[in-house]
Motif scaffolding. Structure first.
Motif, PDB file in Angstrom:
ATOM      1  N   ASP A  10      -4.613   8.864   2.824  1.00 55.20           N
ATOM      2  CA  ASP A  10      -4.180   9.284   4.101  1.00 55.20           C
ATOM      3  C   ASP A  10      -2.847   9.852   3.845  1.00 55.20           C
ATOM      4  O   ASP A  10      -1.755   9.489   4.101  1.00 55.20           O
ATOM      5  CB  ASP A  10      -3.858   7.946   4.902  1.00 55.20           C
ATOM      6  N   ALA A  11      -2.680  11.072   2.764  1.00 50.94           N
ATOM      7  CA  ALA A  11      -1.596  11.834   2.394  1.00 50.94           C
ATOM      8  C   ALA A  11      -1.317  12.648   3.377  1.00 50.94           C
ATOM      9  O   ALA A  11      -1.815  13.409   3.832  1.00 50.94           O
ATOM     10  CB  ALA A  11      -2.085  12.175   0.857  1.00 50.94           C
ATOM     11  N   ARG A  12       0.153  12.855   3.111  1.00 56.60           N
ATOM     12  CA  ARG A  12       0.771  14.001   3.883  1.00 56.60           C
ATOM     13  C   ARG A  12       0.923  15.191   2.697  1.00 56.60           C
ATOM     14  O   ARG A  12       1.065  14.837   1.204  1.00 56.60           O
ATOM     15  CB  ARG A  12       2.310  13.670   4.018  1.00 56.60           C
ATOM     16  N   CYS A  13       0.571  16.299   2.914  1.00 54.36           N
ATOM     17  CA  CYS A  13       0.141  17.328   1.923  1.00 54.36           C
ATOM     18  C   CYS A  13       1.318  18.360   2.042  1.00 54.36           C
ATOM     19  O   CYS A  13       1.385  18.903   3.078  1.00 54.36           O
ATOM     20  CB  CYS A  13      -1.337  17.926   2.376  1.00 54.36           C
ATOM     21  N   LEU A  14       1.455  19.247   0.782  1.00 55.78           N
ATOM     22  CA  LEU A  14       2.234  20.135   0.846  1.00 55.78           C
ATOM     23  C   LEU A  14       1.290  21.232   0.007  1.00 55.78           C
ATOM     24  O   LEU A  14       0.543  21.044  -0.922  1.00 55.78           O
ATOM     25  CB  LEU A  14       3.409  20.137  -0.180  1.00 55.78           C
ATOM     26  N   SER A  50       1.004  -1.055   0.006  1.00 56.27           N
ATOM     27  CA  SER A  50      -0.214   0.001   0.023  1.00 56.27           C
ATOM     28  C   SER A  50       0.816   1.295  -0.129  1.00 56.27           C
ATOM     29  O   SER A  50       1.638   1.590   0.894  1.00 56.27           O
ATOM     30  CB  SER A  50      -0.848  -0.134   1.358  1.00 56.27           C
ATOM     31  N   ALA A  51       1.021   1.738  -1.291  1.00 53.56           N
ATOM     32  CA  ALA A  51       1.764   2.783  -1.343  1.00 53.56           C
ATOM     33  C   ALA A  51       1.840   3.914  -0.255  1.00 53.56           C
ATOM     34  O   ALA A  51       0.510   4.574   0.043  1.00 53.56           O
ATOM     35  CB  ALA A  51       1.550   3.544  -2.667  1.00 53.56           C
ATOM     36  N   ARG A  52       2.778   4.715   0.139  1.00 50.53           N
ATOM     37  CA  ARG A  52       2.466   5.900   0.970  1.00 50.53           C
ATOM     38  C   ARG A  52       2.522   7.138  -0.131  1.00 50.53           C
ATOM     39  O   ARG A  52       2.987   7.294  -1.356  1.00 50.53           O
ATOM     40  CB  ARG A  52       4.010   6.373   1.622  1.00 50.53           C
ATOM     41  N   CYS A  53       1.566   8.106   0.356  1.00 57.47           N
ATOM     42  CA  CYS A  53       1.222   9.235  -0.550  1.00 57.47           C
ATOM     43  C   CYS A  53       1.558  10.437  -0.118  1.00 57.47           C
ATOM     44  O   CYS A  53       1.589  10.788   1.116  1.00 57.47           O
ATOM     45  CB  CYS A  53      -0.325   9.063  -0.824  1.00 57.47           C
ATOM     46  N   ILE A  54       1.904  11.243  -0.929  1.00 53.20           N
ATOM     47  CA  ILE A  54       2.208  12.695  -0.741  1.00 53.20           C
ATOM     48  C   ILE A  54       1.434  13.515  -1.944  1.00 53.20           C
ATOM     49  O   ILE A  54       1.234  13.108  -3.049  1.00 53.20           O
ATOM     50  CB  ILE A  54       3.849  13.012  -1.093  1.00 53.20           C
ATOM     51  N   GLY A 105      15.067   5.291  -5.757  1.00 58.77           N
ATOM     52  CA  GLY A 105      14.949   3.693  -5.975  1.00 58.77           C
ATOM     53  C   GLY A 105      13.407   3.263  -5.734  1.00 58.77           C
ATOM     54  O   GLY A 105      12.984   2.081  -5.626  1.00 58.77           O
ATOM     55  N   TRP A 106      12.374   4.141  -5.466  1.00 59.34           N
ATOM     56  CA  TRP A 106      11.267   3.984  -5.314  1.00 59.34           C
ATOM     57  C   TRP A 106      10.210   3.494  -6.616  1.00 59.34           C
ATOM     58  O   TRP A 106      10.706   4.074  -7.611  1.00 59.34           O
ATOM     59  CB  TRP A 106      10.084   4.966  -4.415  1.00 59.34           C
ATOM     60  N   LYS A 107       9.246   2.665  -6.371  1.00 59.73           N
ATOM     61  CA  LYS A 107       8.542   2.825  -7.676  1.00 59.73           C
ATOM     62  C   LYS A 107       7.250   3.644  -7.538  1.00 59.73           C
ATOM     63  O   LYS A 107       6.486   3.561  -6.497  1.00 59.73           O
ATOM     64  CB  LYS A 107       7.855   0.974  -7.789  1.00 59.73           C
ATOM     65  N   VAL A 108       7.058   4.453  -8.392  1.00 60.23           N
ATOM     66  CA  VAL A 108       6.207   5.738  -8.175  1.00 60.23           C
ATOM     67  C   VAL A 108       5.316   5.605  -9.372  1.00 60.23           C
ATOM     68  O   VAL A 108       5.517   5.348 -10.561  1.00 60.23           O
ATOM     69  CB  VAL A 108       7.215   6.965  -8.278  1.00 60.23           C
ATOM     70  N   ALA A 109       4.080   6.341  -8.883  1.00 56.69           N
ATOM     71  CA  ALA A 109       2.921   6.738  -9.960  1.00 56.69           C
ATOM     72  C   ALA A 109       2.368   7.978  -9.644  1.00 56.69           C
ATOM     73  O   ALA A 109       2.304   8.325  -8.168  1.00 56.69           O
ATOM     74  CB  ALA A 109       1.985   5.531  -9.880  1.00 56.69           C
ATOM     75  N   PRO A 110       1.922   8.886 -10.481  1.00 50.05           N
ATOM     76  CA  PRO A 110       1.227   9.862 -10.341  1.00 50.05           C
ATOM     77  C   PRO A 110      -0.194   9.764 -10.305  1.00 50.05           C
ATOM     78  O   PRO A 110      -0.585   8.634 -10.817  1.00 50.05           O
ATOM     79  CB  PRO A 110       1.719  10.904 -11.598  1.00 50.05           C
ATOM     80  N   PHE A 111      -1.032  10.749  -9.751  1.00 50.38           N
ATOM     81  CA  PHE A 111      -2.326  10.434  -9.582  1.00 50.38           C
ATOM     82  C   PHE A 111      -2.899  11.912  -9.447  1.00 50.38           C
ATOM     83  O   PHE A 111      -2.736  12.781  -8.868  1.00 50.38           O
ATOM     84  CB  PHE A 111      -2.735   9.671  -8.551  1.00 50.38           C
ATOM     85  N   LYS A 112      -3.945  12.300 -10.440  1.00 50.43           N
ATOM     86  CA  LYS A 112      -4.775  13.347 -10.260  1.00 50.43           C
ATOM     87  C   LYS A 112      -6.219  13.058 -10.431  1.00 50.43           C
ATOM     88  O   LYS A 112      -6.640  12.456 -11.509  1.00 50.43           O
ATOM     89  CB  LYS A 112      -4.462  14.697 -11.217  1.00 50.43           C
ATOM     90  N   ALA A 113      -7.023  13.052  -9.448  1.00 53.37           N
ATOM     91  CA  ALA A 113      -8.471  12.508  -9.588  1.00 53.37           C
ATOM     92  C   ALA A 113      -9.140  13.235 -10.736  1.00 53.37           C
ATOM     93  O   ALA A 113      -9.650  12.460 -11.319  1.00 53.37           O
ATOM     94  CB  ALA A 113      -9.073  12.673  -8.272  1.00 53.37           C
ATOM     95  N   LEU A 138      -3.413   1.749  -7.823  1.00 46.36           N
ATOM     96  CA  LEU A 138      -2.120   2.538  -8.014  1.00 46.36           C
ATOM     97  C   LEU A 138      -1.483   2.373  -6.672  1.00 46.36           C
ATOM     98  O   LEU A 138      -0.344   2.026  -6.726  1.00 46.36           O
ATOM     99  CB  LEU A 138      -2.215   4.038  -8.414  1.00 46.36           C
ATOM    100  N   ARG A 139      -2.013   2.442  -5.858  1.00 45.04           N
ATOM    101  CA  ARG A 139      -1.592   2.334  -4.233  1.00 45.04           C
ATOM    102  C   ARG A 139      -0.640   0.715  -4.045  1.00 45.04           C
ATOM    103  O   ARG A 139       0.107   0.606  -3.408  1.00 45.04           O
ATOM    104  CB  ARG A 139      -2.242   2.667  -2.995  1.00 45.04           C
ATOM    105  N   ALA A 140      -1.747   0.013  -4.488  1.00 45.87           N
ATOM    106  CA  ALA A 140      -1.391  -1.437  -4.580  1.00 45.87           C
ATOM    107  C   ALA A 140      -0.081  -1.751  -5.264  1.00 45.87           C
ATOM    108  O   ALA A 140       0.387  -2.736  -4.997  1.00 45.87           O
ATOM    109  CB  ALA A 140      -2.546  -2.257  -4.582  1.00 45.87           C
ATOM    110  N   GLU A 141       0.020  -1.192  -6.342  1.00 47.32           N
ATOM    111  CA  GLU A 141       1.092  -1.568  -7.298  1.00 47.32           C
ATOM    112  C   GLU A 141       2.559  -0.911  -7.213  1.00 47.32           C
ATOM    113  O   GLU A 141       3.434  -1.129  -7.768  1.00 47.32           O
ATOM    114  CB  GLU A 141       0.851  -1.462  -8.872  1.00 47.32           C
ATOM    115  N   ASN A 142       2.243   0.397  -6.313  1.00 50.37           N
ATOM    116  CA  ASN A 142       3.521   1.157  -6.310  1.00 50.37           C
ATOM    117  C   ASN A 142       3.968   1.607  -4.563  1.00 50.37           C
ATOM    118  O   ASN A 142       3.145   1.118  -3.722  1.00 50.37           O
ATOM    119  CB  ASN A 142       3.201   2.400  -6.789  1.00 50.37           C
ATOM    120  N   ASP A 143       5.166   2.104  -4.634  1.00 49.00           N
ATOM    121  CA  ASP A 143       5.826   2.358  -3.283  1.00 49.00           C
ATOM    122  C   ASP A 143       5.367   3.762  -2.888  1.00 49.00           C
ATOM    123  O   ASP A 143       4.927   3.906  -1.635  1.00 49.00           O
ATOM    124  CB  ASP A 143       7.268   2.282  -3.260  1.00 49.00           C
TER     125      ASP A 143
END
Length: 484
Positions: free
Chosen positions: A162-166, A2-6, A32-40, A127-132
């Motif tokens: 459960d994202a940390r936000c900037l 379950s990927a961590r989200c920012i 070195g992370w496996k990363v995906a972008p997302f915009k709803a 996407l969270r299930a497939e990425n870091d």
């Protein structure tokens, strides 16, 4: 997994969310992370064609397409499950998971949210299930309290992931500290707690002069300013809204080619022309009046979400006559997608997609609109090209198609001997003189082969731009806030 989200939120549109999300995609990938972008949900007429899980093609916003490339992953419709393509001030075409949804397009804005949220949440969960790491971009501002009840793109997404936000503000516009504080203050207390840092973007000057404002802002809110990003005039990333810099490009060296791109109200996919701004000797600007076309070598008619309406606007400005004079004098004209349709003799719409009307008459073609949209990635090779565009002969190109219209030779004009030269079957034509070229393929300037043929060299690569952006994150951020 379950990927961590920012999540990157903004105090307004244009604050720099897309740029920062792209930079973070490459920064996390470099760790070195496996990363995906997302915009709803994205509202933009700049779209890219990507494969869907079913093996077909669909559309996503250009920003998420580039963010996927920055993350070193394959662009996917789940990265932007809801795309709104404005057709008028109060009307948008709704694209859900890559495909046009006519029923949703007919619903009022607030009536869509509960219909689309399950698909948005499912896409994000996958996407969270497939990425870091998933780097999430918000839209507009999270403090648009008139839209909070129907939110599917800002804090509802942050809570779900459960994202940390900037929170990013454009300090070049002025009022950045008030924007940051006001946005924070309008959020409910539980949502304020998700804001891990403020970011000042597009700063010009001595950062020491900002004191004591960052310290005071932290005292008022408990949130630190974690980055001050300097103004990036030519960062190399195509801008989401296309017309991103009203200043003509200036890359140094003697100017040999002056290009004007007509910026009609519903222009689309303007980001594909970004490489032209980084070619030495090319000066590119935007045209909204005949005066903007004086002295140029090329006129480009880009794509549009509303061909007939933008053609009427073009005539109202007197640009039709200016384009005709330019073409008659032998100047180069390039029409892409909707711009190609404008160059023909007529637009015929029997299904209510776009509208009827006469074209500019610079190519002996006619366009008929169809209810079903053509959406696909296409690789093709130009045939023998004559005249001013002759350097494109036999050049292989990779591009994408997004259009309702289908274009063909005007039968009566063909019978009279006026025949357009078809350069790629069903996709590209030029006039007899060879100076007017129309193509359905988007993305020609993004092909190194095209830039080499037309200019003898290429633009800076996107990958180099992504690396510079990631280096900037290390330089300008307190990266402790980015450790997830």
């Amino acid at each position: 997994m379950s990927a961590r989200c920012i999540m990157v939120l903004g105090t307004s549109s244009g604050a720099g969310k897309s740029w920062l999300a792209t930079a973070l995609c490459r920064w996390y990938a470099n760790q070195g992370w496996k990363v995906a972008p997302f915009k709803a949900q994205n509202m933009s007429n700049n779209a890219r064609v990507v494969a869907t899980p079913g093996g077909e093609y669909g559309e996503i916003g250009s920003a998420q397409y580039f963010q996927a490339l920055a993350a070193r992953t394959v662009p996917d419709v789940r990265m932007n499950p809801l795309l709104l393509k404005p057709e008028a001030d109060t009307k948008s075409q709704v694209v859900l998971l890559g495909r046009v949804e006519r029923e949703l397009s007919a619903l009022p804005w607030r009536g869509r949210s509960e219909r689309v949220w399950p698909q948005i949440a499912e896409a994000l969960d996958a996407l969270r299930a497939e990425n870091d790491v998933v780097v999430i971009e918000g839209a507009g501002s999270p403090a648009e309290i008139n839209l909070a009840a129907s939110d599917v793109v800002n804090m509802r997404v942050a809570r779900h992931a459960d994202a940390r936000c900037l929170l990013v503000a454009d300090i070049d516009r002025g009022g950045a500290f008030a924007h940051l504080y006001g946005t924070w203050a309008l959020l409910p207390e539980d949502e304020r707690a998700r804001i891990a840092g403020f970011v000042l973007n597009k700063f010009r000057g001595d950062a020491a002069l900002l004191a004591p404002a960052p310290q005071l802002l932290q005292e008022y809110t408990g949130v630190p300013v974690v980055a001050t990003i300097p103004m990036q005039w030519r960062h190399g990333l195509p801008e989401e809204d296309g017309v991103f810099d009203e200043r003509p490009s200036a890359t140094g060296g003697e100017v040999h080619t002056r290009i004007a791109i007509v910026a009609y109200p519903r222009a689309s996919n303007l980001d594909e022309f970004a490489p032209l701004r980084s070619i030495e000797g090319v000066r590119q600007g935007w045209a909204r009046s005949p005066a903007d076309l004086e002295g140029v070598d090329w006129i480009i008619l880009p794509g549009t979400k509303a061909t007939a309406a933008d053609l009427r606007w073009l005539r109202d400005q007197g640009l039709d006559s200016a384009i005709a004079r330019h073409a008659a004098a032998g100047g180069r004209v390039l029409g892409v997608c909707g711009g190609l349709q404008m160059l023909g003799e007529a637009l015929i719409d029997t299904v209510g997609v776009d509208g009827n009307g006469p074209g500019l008459g610079l190519l002996p073609l006619v366009t008929s609109f169809e209810a079903e949209k053509t959406v696909r990635s296409t690789r093709a090779r130009f045939g023998e090209v004559g005249g001013a565009w002759g350097a494109l002969s036999q050049v292989e190109v990779l591009g994408y198609e997004i259009h309702h219209g289908q274009t063909a030779q005007h039968p009566a004009m063909a019978a009279a001997g006026d025949v357009a030269r078809e350069l790629i079957p069903g996709l590209a034509w030029q006039n007899a003189a060879g100076n007017v070229l129309g193509v359905y393929l988007h993305g020609l300037p993004e092909n190194a082969s095209v830039l080499q043929a037309l200019f003898g060299g290429g633009a800076q690569t996107l990958d180099a731009a992504f690396e510079r952006m990631a280096q900037g994150v290390d330089q300008w951020f307190d990266t402790r806030v980015l450790r997830l």
